[in-house]
Design a protein around this motif. Structure first.
Motif, short mmCIF file in Angstrom:
data_model
loop_
_atom_site.label_atom_id
_atom_site.label_comp_id
_atom_site.label_asym_id
_atom_site.label_seq_id
_atom_site.Cartn_x
_atom_site.Cartn_y
_atom_site.Cartn_z
N ALA A 26 10.13 4.57 -2.81
CA ALA A 26 11.05 5.62 -3.37
C ALA A 26 10.47 7.06 -3.31
N SER A 27 9.14 7.18 -2.96
CA SER A 27 8.52 8.24 -2.66
C SER A 27 8.66 8.86 -1.38
N GLY A 28 9.39 7.90 -0.25
CA GLY A 28 9.69 8.35 1.18
C GLY A 28 8.42 7.83 1.92
N HIS A 29 7.72 7.05 1.37
CA HIS A 29 6.60 6.73 2.46
C HIS A 29 7.08 5.46 3.22
N ARG A 30 6.76 5.18 4.40
CA ARG A 30 7.21 4.03 5.41
C ARG A 30 6.01 2.95 5.09
N LEU A 31 6.24 1.85 5.05
CA LEU A 31 5.35 0.87 4.71
C LEU A 31 5.44 -0.49 5.51
N MET A 32 4.48 -0.82 5.99
CA MET A 32 4.26 -2.25 6.74
C MET A 32 3.88 -3.11 5.52
N LEU A 33 4.43 -4.18 5.62
CA LEU A 33 3.96 -5.40 4.25
C LEU A 33 3.33 -6.42 5.13
N ALA A 34 2.12 -6.69 4.73
CA ALA A 34 1.35 -7.84 5.34
C ALA A 34 1.00 -8.83 4.63
N GLN A 53 12.75 1.90 5.87
CA GLN A 53 11.32 2.41 5.72
C GLN A 53 10.40 1.35 5.50
N ILE A 54 10.90 0.16 5.64
CA ILE A 54 9.79 -0.97 5.41
C ILE A 54 10.09 -2.09 6.54
N LYS A 63 -8.51 -11.96 8.10
CA LYS A 63 -9.24 -12.32 9.48
C LYS A 63 -8.97 -11.15 10.16
N PRO A 64 -10.21 -10.63 10.61
CA PRO A 64 -10.45 -9.32 11.20
C PRO A 64 -9.09 -9.33 12.49
N LEU A 65 -9.12 -10.24 13.22
CA LEU A 65 -8.24 -10.22 14.34
C LEU A 65 -6.82 -10.24 13.79
N LEU A 66 -6.26 -10.51 12.90
CA LEU A 66 -4.97 -10.64 12.29
C LEU A 66 -4.95 -8.95 11.70
N ALA A 67 -5.88 -8.68 10.93
CA ALA A 67 -5.67 -7.31 10.30
C ALA A 67 -5.66 -6.29 11.42
N ARG A 68 -6.25 -6.36 12.50
CA ARG A 68 -6.18 -5.58 13.72
C ARG A 68 -4.76 -5.34 14.16
N ARG A 69 -4.41 -6.63 14.28
CA ARG A 69 -2.82 -6.82 14.82
C ARG A 69 -1.75 -6.21 13.85
N ALA A 70 -1.95 -6.30 12.57
CA ALA A 70 -1.10 -6.17 11.48
C ALA A 70 -1.00 -4.25 11.68
N VAL A 71 -2.24 -3.69 11.78
CA VAL A 71 -2.36 -2.40 11.86
C VAL A 71 -1.65 -1.80 13.42
N SER A 72 -1.56 -2.49 14.40
CA SER A 72 -1.12 -2.30 15.79
C SER A 72 0.43 -2.32 15.34
N GLU A 73 0.81 -3.31 14.77
CA GLU A 73 2.30 -3.42 14.49
C GLU A 73 2.77 -2.34 13.70
N THR A 74 2.11 -1.85 12.85
CA THR A 74 2.42 -0.61 12.10
C THR A 74 2.59 0.64 12.72
N ILE A 75 1.52 0.81 13.86
CA ILE A 75 1.68 1.98 14.72
C ILE A 75 3.13 1.83 15.58
N ASP A 76 3.02 0.42 16.00
CA ASP A 76 4.44 0.37 17.07
C ASP A 76 5.55 0.79 16.39
N ARG A 77 5.70 0.42 15.09
CA ARG A 77 6.90 0.35 14.54
C ARG A 77 7.09 1.81 13.94
N PHE A 78 6.16 2.51 13.37
CA PHE A 78 6.14 3.68 12.59
C PHE A 78 5.35 5.04 13.29
N GLY A 79 4.82 4.61 14.17
CA GLY A 79 4.20 5.81 15.25
C GLY A 79 2.87 6.09 14.79
N ARG A 80 2.42 5.84 13.59
CA ARG A 80 0.95 6.40 13.01
C ARG A 80 0.75 5.52 11.99
N ILE A 81 -0.44 5.20 11.37
CA ILE A 81 -0.83 5.02 9.95
C ILE A 81 -1.59 5.99 9.37
#
Ligand SMILES: NC(=O)c1ccc[n+]([C@@H]2O[C@H](COP(=O)([O-])OP(=O)(O)OC[C@H]3O[C@@H](n4cnc5c(N)ncnc54)[C@H](OP(=O)(O)O)[C@@H]3O)[C@@H](O)[C@H]2O)c1
Length: 251
Positions: A26-34, A53-54, A63-81
């Motif tokens: 509602a505050s306008g933030h874009r979110l990757m939910l993992a 936005q979501i 799991k570190p590898l899966l956490a890094r993958r979630a971050v990559s997907e966030t950047i792919d989807r929204f352009g940054r984190i």
């Protein structure tokens, strides 16, 4: 950094997820939910008003590898984190002599190491400041009997975040903790009808403070533990006051 940011939200499938995700969206933030629970993840994403936005990623971010993958997907989807809202947690109650070492391992995994894993994935991607928000419990500092494993793991989380905050503050990264007590949800009320939920924390109140902590208004906060405890109090017979006086906490 503009007011609307991009956050990875880890563990939004629990009791706090809907309120926190709804408020940040509602505050306008874009979110990757993992999280691991795909169907619940979708429900939470759908519950917030702005689907564009979501996004969601099914991942165990402990799991570190899966956490890094979630971050990559966030950047792919929204352009940054711009940060992490870490909602992953676990709960255990049991006296010391009835809690085996596995219970302690599970608590430290869910409440401390999950935060380490997600943070290590997000931090290297924060180029221009950022926000890291974690959730803890009032029991970390004043545990009830039977809460040793849980309280110790949350106390460890708080000490870890304070140290982290000093490490990263010089590059404008804010790491802060919201300290709450039991969430006032329909499910919790149904499970514990004997409790006074007037003293529980409203998820919406936590969501408001999370939203504040990622805002420019919280620019001066680094490594703080923000209590959002509603009307919670530790009761003690010593609150009774002098002879003949009314109970001082009920005036
Ligand atoms: N609810 C309360 O009354 C309360 C009170 C005080 C503090 N808190 C804290 O506030 C935060 C959010 O609370 P909550 O009740 O919404 O969440 P929660 O149920 O404690 O956990 C949120 C999510 O974390 C994931 N998770 C749990 N254990 C995990 C593990 N070992 N490995 C990977 N993922 C795991 C689960 O998602 P998936 O299974 O979908 O992956 C779960 O839905 C937590 O840190 C909690 O400790 C909550």
């Amino acid at each position: 950094m503009s007011d609307a940011q991009v956050f990875l939200v880890t563990g939004p499938t629990g009791a706090m997820g809907e309120a926190v995700v709804g408020k940040l969206a509602a505050s306008g933030h874009r979110l990757m939910l993992a999280a691991r629970n795909e169907s619940r993840l979708k429900e939470i994403a759908d519950s917030a008003a702005a689907p564009d936005q979501i996004a969601t990623v099914v991942a165990d971010t402990t799991k570190p590898l899966l956490a890094r993958r979630a971050v990559s997907e966030t950047i792919d989807r929204f352009g940054r984190i711009d940060g992490l809202i870490h909602l992953v947690g676990g709960f255990h109650v049991g006296p010391v002599m009835l809690s085996d070492l596995d219970a302690y391992t599970r608590m430290f995994q869910a409440n401390l190491l999950s935060a380490v894993s997600a943070t290590q994935a997000v931090l290297p991607q924060l180029a221009d400041g950022g926000h890291l928000v974690y959730l803890s419990s009032v029991l970390a500092r004043e545990p009830f009997p039977g809460f040793g494993a849980y309280a110790a793991s949350k106390a460890a989380l708080q000490a870890w975040v304070k140290s982290l905050a000093h490490e990263v503050k010089h590059r404008g990264v804010h790491a802060n903790v919201v300290v709450m007590t039991m969430a006032d949800t329909e499910e919790a009320r149904a499970q514990r009808p004997h409790m006074d939920f007037e003293q529980a924390t409203k998820p919406a109140a936590v969501a408001d403070v999370v939203d504040f902590l990622v805002s420019p208004a919280a620019g001066g906060l680094f490594g703080v533990m923000v209590p959002v405890l509603g009307k919670f109090e530790f009761s003690t017979g010593l609150m009774a006051g002098p002879p003949g006086a009314p109970q001082l906490n009920r005036l």
